[in-house]
Write a protein that holds these residues in place. Structure first.
Motif, PDB file in Angstrom:
ATOM      1  N   LEU A 157       0.757  -1.253   0.170  1.00 41.61           N
ATOM      2  CA  LEU A 157       0.296   0.084  -0.029  1.00 41.61           C
ATOM      3  C   LEU A 157       0.932   1.051  -0.394  1.00 41.61           C
ATOM      4  CD1 LEU A 157      -2.757  -0.996   2.854  1.00 41.61           C
ATOM      5  CD2 LEU A 157      -2.503  -1.570   0.342  1.00 41.61           C
ATOM      6  N   ARG A 160      -1.456   7.871  -0.942  1.00 38.85           N
ATOM      7  CA  ARG A 160      -1.627   8.241  -2.350  1.00 38.85           C
ATOM      8  C   ARG A 160      -1.108   9.854  -2.102  1.00 38.85           C
ATOM      9  NH1 ARG A 160      -7.828   9.812  -4.615  1.00 38.85           N
ATOM     10  NH2 ARG A 160      -7.654  10.732  -6.434  1.00 38.85           N
ATOM     11  N   VAL A 166       2.746   2.361   3.454  1.00 38.97           N
ATOM     12  CA  VAL A 166       2.547   2.421   4.340  1.00 38.97           C
ATOM     13  C   VAL A 166       3.086   0.833   4.639  1.00 38.97           C
ATOM     14  CG1 VAL A 166      -0.039   2.587   5.389  1.00 38.97           C
ATOM     15  CG2 VAL A 166       0.566   4.386   3.505  1.00 38.97           C
ATOM     16  N   ARG A 167       2.217   0.358   3.717  1.00 41.50           N
ATOM     17  CA  ARG A 167       2.618  -1.527   4.606  1.00 41.50           C
ATOM     18  C   ARG A 167       2.976  -2.293   3.351  1.00 41.50           C
ATOM     19  NH1 ARG A 167      -2.948  -3.829   6.820  1.00 41.50           N
ATOM     20  NH2 ARG A 167      -1.691  -6.083   8.043  1.00 41.50           N
ATOM     21  N   ALA A 224      -5.309  -5.782  -7.364  1.00 43.35           N
ATOM     22  CA  ALA A 224      -6.328  -5.827  -8.290  1.00 43.35           C
ATOM     23  C   ALA A 224      -5.825  -3.796  -8.432  1.00 43.35           C
ATOM     24  CB  ALA A 224      -7.651  -6.509  -8.418  1.00 43.35           C
ATOM     25  N   LEU A 233      -8.649   4.096 -11.344  1.00 36.50           N
ATOM     26  CA  LEU A 233      -9.094   4.332  -9.517  1.00 36.50           C
ATOM     27  C   LEU A 233      -7.947   4.739  -9.073  1.00 36.50           C
ATOM     28  CD1 LEU A 233     -12.148   5.073  -7.928  1.00 36.50           C
ATOM     29  CD2 LEU A 233     -11.970   2.545  -8.356  1.00 36.50           C
ATOM     30  N   ARG A 234      -7.826   5.350  -7.985  1.00 43.17           N
ATOM     31  CA  ARG A 234      -6.853   5.187  -6.489  1.00 43.17           C
ATOM     32  C   ARG A 234      -7.404   5.502  -5.464  1.00 43.17           C
ATOM     33  NH1 ARG A 234      -2.120   6.104  -8.452  1.00 43.17           N
ATOM     34  NH2 ARG A 234      -1.511   6.179 -10.399  1.00 43.17           N
ATOM     35  N   GLY A 235      -8.612   5.589  -5.012  1.00 47.85           N
ATOM     36  CA  GLY A 235      -9.423   5.525  -4.065  1.00 47.85           C
ATOM     37  C   GLY A 235      -9.260   6.666  -3.145  1.00 47.85           C
ATOM     38  N   THR A 236     -10.170   7.448  -1.990  1.00 45.63           N
ATOM     39  CA  THR A 236      -9.173   7.852  -0.596  1.00 45.63           C
ATOM     40  C   THR A 236      -8.263   8.238  -0.727  1.00 45.63           C
ATOM     41  OG1 THR A 236     -12.101   7.054   0.279  1.00 45.63           O
ATOM     42  CG2 THR A 236     -10.246   8.450   1.197  1.00 45.63           C
ATOM     43  N   HIS A 237      -7.529   6.796  -0.081  1.00 44.49           N
ATOM     44  CA  HIS A 237      -6.232   6.811   0.513  1.00 44.49           C
ATOM     45  C   HIS A 237      -5.151   6.246  -0.305  1.00 44.49           C
ATOM     46  CE1 HIS A 237      -8.890   6.610   4.060  1.00 44.49           C
ATOM     47  NE2 HIS A 237      -8.644   7.162   4.350  1.00 44.49           N
ATOM     48  N   GLY A 238      -5.335   6.087  -1.618  1.00 48.10           N
ATOM     49  CA  GLY A 238      -4.750   5.234  -2.330  1.00 48.10           C
ATOM     50  C   GLY A 238      -4.893   3.660  -1.759  1.00 48.10           C
ATOM     51  N   PHE A 239      -5.528   3.228  -1.640  1.00 48.15           N
ATOM     52  CA  PHE A 239      -5.342   1.807  -1.248  1.00 48.15           C
ATOM     53  C   PHE A 239      -6.543   1.177  -2.097  1.00 48.15           C
ATOM     54  CE2 PHE A 239      -4.218   3.134   3.687  1.00 48.15           C
ATOM     55  CZ  PHE A 239      -2.757   4.116   2.946  1.00 48.15           C
ATOM     56  N   THR A 240      -7.040   0.942  -3.233  1.00 47.88           N
ATOM     57  CA  THR A 240      -8.053   0.701  -3.763  1.00 47.88           C
ATOM     58  C   THR A 240      -7.455  -1.109  -4.719  1.00 47.88           C
ATOM     59  OG1 THR A 240      -7.311   1.128  -5.568  1.00 47.88           O
ATOM     60  CG2 THR A 240      -8.607   2.535  -4.994  1.00 47.88           C
ATOM     61  N   GLY A 241      -8.160  -1.745  -4.475  1.00 45.50           N
ATOM     62  CA  GLY A 241      -7.799  -2.919  -4.740  1.00 45.50           C
ATOM     63  C   GLY A 241      -7.279  -4.132  -4.599  1.00 45.50           C
ATOM     64  N   GLU A 242      -7.422  -3.997  -3.260  1.00 47.98           N
ATOM     65  CA  GLU A 242      -6.492  -5.155  -1.746  1.00 47.98           C
ATOM     66  C   GLU A 242      -7.804  -6.903  -2.057  1.00 47.98           C
ATOM     67  OE1 GLU A 242      -4.045  -5.679  -0.336  1.00 47.98           O
ATOM     68  OE2 GLU A 242      -3.669  -3.686  -1.388  1.00 47.98           O
TER      69      GLU A 242
ATOM     70  N   ASN B 212     -16.258  10.493  -2.468  1.00 46.89           N
ATOM     71  CA  ASN B 212     -16.037   9.070  -2.249  1.00 46.89           C
ATOM     72  C   ASN B 212     -16.680   8.295  -1.417  1.00 46.89           C
ATOM     73  OD1 ASN B 212     -13.596   9.096  -4.743  1.00 46.89           O
ATOM     74  ND2 ASN B 212     -13.026  10.924  -2.799  1.00 46.89           N
ATOM     75  N   ASN B 328     -11.982  -2.688   0.609  1.00 44.22           N
ATOM     76  CA  ASN B 328     -11.137  -3.699   0.543  1.00 44.22           C
ATOM     77  C   ASN B 328     -10.284  -2.458  -0.945  1.00 44.22           C
ATOM     78  OD1 ASN B 328      -9.679  -4.550   3.306  1.00 44.22           O
ATOM     79  ND2 ASN B 328     -10.621  -5.999   2.520  1.00 44.22           N
ATOM     80  N   LEU B 329     -11.622  -3.163  -1.807  1.00 48.96           N
ATOM     81  CA  LEU B 329     -11.285  -3.249  -3.648  1.00 48.96           C
ATOM     82  C   LEU B 329     -11.410  -1.418  -4.094  1.00 48.96           C
ATOM     83  CD1 LEU B 329     -13.643  -6.026  -4.634  1.00 48.96           C
ATOM     84  CD2 LEU B 329     -11.787  -5.070  -5.384  1.00 48.96           C
ATOM     85  N   LEU B 330     -12.117  -0.263  -3.135  1.00 48.49           N
ATOM     86  CA  LEU B 330     -12.390   0.899  -3.846  1.00 48.49           C
ATOM     87  C   LEU B 330     -11.956   2.771  -2.844  1.00 48.49           C
ATOM     88  CD1 LEU B 330     -15.834   0.693  -4.555  1.00 48.49           C
ATOM     89  CD2 LEU B 330     -13.867  -0.113  -6.334  1.00 48.49           C
ATOM     90  N   ASP B 331     -12.080   1.796  -1.756  1.00 49.80           N
ATOM     91  CA  ASP B 331     -10.705   2.500  -0.492  1.00 49.80           C
ATOM     92  C   ASP B 331     -11.929   3.708  -0.598  1.00 49.80           C
ATOM     93  OD1 ASP B 331      -9.352   3.990   0.976  1.00 49.80           O
ATOM     94  OD2 ASP B 331      -7.783   4.292  -0.528  1.00 49.80           O
ATOM     95  N   PRO B 332     -13.064   3.638  -0.060  1.00 50.54           N
ATOM     96  CA  PRO B 332     -14.313   5.106  -0.443  1.00 50.54           C
ATOM     97  C   PRO B 332     -14.059   5.664   0.760  1.00 50.54           C
ATOM     98  CG  PRO B 332     -15.310   2.848  -0.350  1.00 50.54           C
ATOM     99  CD  PRO B 332     -13.633   2.415   0.415  1.00 50.54           C
ATOM    100  N   GLN B 333     -14.414   6.872   1.213  1.00 53.81           N
ATOM    101  CA  GLN B 333     -13.900   7.842   2.160  1.00 53.81           C
ATOM    102  C   GLN B 333     -15.150   7.110   3.689  1.00 53.81           C
ATOM    103  OE1 GLN B 333     -15.238  11.506  -0.361  1.00 53.81           O
ATOM    104  NE2 GLN B 333     -13.416  12.405   1.724  1.00 53.81           N
ATOM    105  N   ARG B 365      -8.337   3.288   9.143  1.00 51.05           N
ATOM    106  CA  ARG B 365      -8.856   4.117   8.156  1.00 51.05           C
ATOM    107  C   ARG B 365     -10.258   4.012   8.466  1.00 51.05           C
ATOM    108  NH1 ARG B 365      -9.380   1.780   2.376  1.00 51.05           N
ATOM    109  NH2 ARG B 365      -8.296  -0.225   2.978  1.00 51.05           N
TER     110      ARG B 365
END
Lengths: 411, 411
Positions: A157, A160, A166-167, A224, A233-242, B212, B328-333, B365
């Motif tokens: 991770l 963003r 981060v980890r 992913a 798609l980056r997400g709020t913190h940059g943690f998408t796609g887990e 988001n 985990n996929l989308l990292d929304p607020q 988060r």
């Protein structure tokens, strides 16, 4: 406020410079008149923009194709192959790699270095990486290129917009800022799955209408990346796609993330080795280096080992269950499978596709051809990283201004 | 090609008209000078844009706040409350509803009609709906408003950019085009979860930095809508957000979609009634109308019925498992819970939050405050639909040109 700013003449110019650069990148060599026709601006406007891009070192003008005729009848524009270069780097669990690409994305220098990075302190790893970056950078400069930035792909991770990991559980890193250890170049750091997906977008040789997809990088972890209308798609913190931590069987085995029954516990490399009846540590010692353990499994499957084949079927099923949820949520055009698991696909894919077919709402739209296999193999993240620097140059040619004349920037 | 077009002066004008309209919508009443300061254009440029918006009926200028002084010292702009109106309609399983909102989103006319639509032929349902639309439209016109379009929220899949319901399992509809049956107005049709999410964005009274999020509409089906940087994610075919068919327990009970163990089989209304030991048909007969069955369940839970409480806990757990995958996929607020299940939240939420907390990577988060409850209740989709028409007017004021002078369009 996220309200879009009003458009100024300056922004219009920046955007139109980028349109010209991208048109030449996509269609070149191309005459000024053809550029004008393609992007819908007047020839005079395009000529001014082209002159600026030539002055800044992004484009070059080839000589007239029919020498001796008056004017510039066939004079054509193309990207400067002695212009800005993108440096890409990858920190893998088993290796480090660095490459340089020119504006057309051609690899002009490259080095790979096997290293057992799992559990190694970040300091020595980053020192090795910095050495490789300097080496590749010098090699690119020797060919007349001018490195415009460095992008690093990491298995973890990344916050963003920052240069901090981060980890990265498979390296054992937490809260590591890469910037201080690396050469002074504009730096971006991103998850390897994100870079892999961008490589598919730019270099994947797919139908150009493929702009919405989910790219799966299965290796030690399973990531992913989600591309929507050609944007990551980056997400709020940059943690998408887990994807690796999507629950597949909520009461399944405990996962390092704190959850239970995550996809990684069924289809990650270590889970695959265990359910194949193989001791991960022993096979790692016997088959070191990037891809060694997966090559071993695919060999066993090819030889007909029933336990390995069953393990791969179960992993394919778990991938299919998790991806069915993803497709139901995101409605992508395609799912692209990349990453180090590629040699295992003959045994993973049938079960994966069966689950997708059963579980996706309105299955008519998936089924045949919904899942495609990356042609970039395990090179995706590295190439995606290097090309992200080049794309940033094409997206915003004005940012190269300072170094645009090929010399060092002024005091 | 999806290459962005070059920006012309005309597009710049359209975009700047929209910026002025949105600035007045967000901050009005507002002087011309304040508009200029907020959007970063010159006062002269803003004045030209404002004059055009006044001429086209979107803005009105209030008289000077200090009458008798020279010039227009306090003269302020606001949205015209006798200008264009948005008509919204909702086709529910138990009801039809139509409303009209003015440019500020204020509801100016509204009608709700109880109707058991499940399994009813589309023809009669749409005739009823057309009648309600005409009634509300006439009422709005009687108040000096000019309906600019109609948006319909439906409980099903709608093909992207079309007026056709591909599949609405809870109505029993397949392949129904709404356009021929409805009054001749610019028409958009969309999934109710999408409209509910847009209502949260525009009317939800959240922190304006919330751009988001995933909005969950749990009722008979369970839909989700995904908002990214203030835009709804629509997907390739318009089929995003099928949260109800995310697998929760892959070997669980069969679902109408062809899969097994989908979220809807644990947390949809019918599943909730069954696992509470209640016969869905019997309770539907006893408690008809929108929300009757859910009100019955929440009453039983409040009275301490252990079987109902256990059923709600299990449903909350299933929601949490599916949403952990989504986060985990989308990292929304945030995850926003809306829809008809709202009265059940006191019993659903604790289990839901526990699963999220356990299963989301980097749980720091989420946790406290990651899940918020909609304040719009079951009104979201209807208000979202009506306001989508108004937002389209503000986004592109030039599209109102033809009818802009308040009269009928020319021949």
């Amino acid at each position: 406020m996220s309200e879009p700013p009003s458009i100024t003449q300056q922004e219009m110019r920046r955007r139109n410079l980028s349109l010209v650069a991208h048109a030449v990148a996509r269609l070149g060599p191309l005459s000024r008149a053809s550029v004008a026709a393609h992007i819908g601006l007047t020839r005079a406007a395009v000529s001014t923009l082209v002159d600026e891009l030539i002055r800044d070192g992004l484009l070059v003008e080839l000589g007239p194709s029919r020498p001796g005729t008056v004017g510039r009848p066939g004079s054509a524009l193309q990207l400067n192959d002695q212009g800005p270069a993108g440096l890409g780097a990858e920190i893998g669990v088993d290796h480090l790699a660095v490459c340089a690409v020119d504006l057309s994305g051609r690899v002009r220098a490259r080095v790979t270095y096997e290293a057992a990075n799992r559990g190694r302190e970040p300091g020595p790893v980053l020192r090795d990486l910095a050495r490789l970056v300097r080496k590749v950078s010098a090699e690119a400069e020797g060919q007349g290129l001018r490195p415009a930035g460095l992008a690093v792909a990491v298995p973890g991770l990344v916050a963003r917009g920052s240069s901090s990991v981060v980890r990265a559980p498979n390296l054992g890193w937490e809260g590591v800022d890469l910037a201080p250890a690396l050469p002074a170049l504009p730096l971006t750091v991103d998850n390897e799955a994100n870079h892999g997906a961008l490589a598919e977008l730019w270099l994947g040789a797919h139908d150009p209408s493929l702009r919405n997809f989910v790219h799966v990088s299965a290796e030690i972890g399973i990531g992913a990346a989600i591309v929507i209308d050609g944007h990551l798609l980056r997400g709020t913190h940059g943690f998408t796609g887990e994807l690796g931590h999507v629950p597949v069987r909520p009461e399944g085995p405990a996962c390092a993330c704190g959850g239970r029954g995550c996809l990684e516990r069924y289809a990650g490399e270590e889970a695959l080795l265990r359910s194949s009846g193989v001791d991960p540590a022993r096979v790692a010692a016997l088959h070191p280096g990037p891809g060694g353990r997966i090559a071993f499994l695919s060999e066993r499957a090819r030889e007909g080992d029933q336990q390995v084949r069953r393990a791969l079927r179960e992993a394919g099923k778990a991938l299919g269950i998790a991806l069915a949820g993803v497709v139901n949520l995101l409605d992508p055009q395609k799912v692209i499978l990349g990453g180090g698991h590629s040699p295992l696909l003959p045994w993973l894919l049938p079960a994966l596709e069966r689950e997708l077919d059963r579980r996706v709402m309105d299955p008519g739209r998936v089924g045949q051809g919904a899942v495609i296999v990356s042609r970039l193999g395990s090179d995706g993240p590295l190439l995606g990283a290097a090309n992200s620097v080049v794309q940033a140059c094409l997206d915003n040619p004005t940012r190269l201004k300072a170094g645009g004349k090929g010399g060092a920037a002024g005091p």
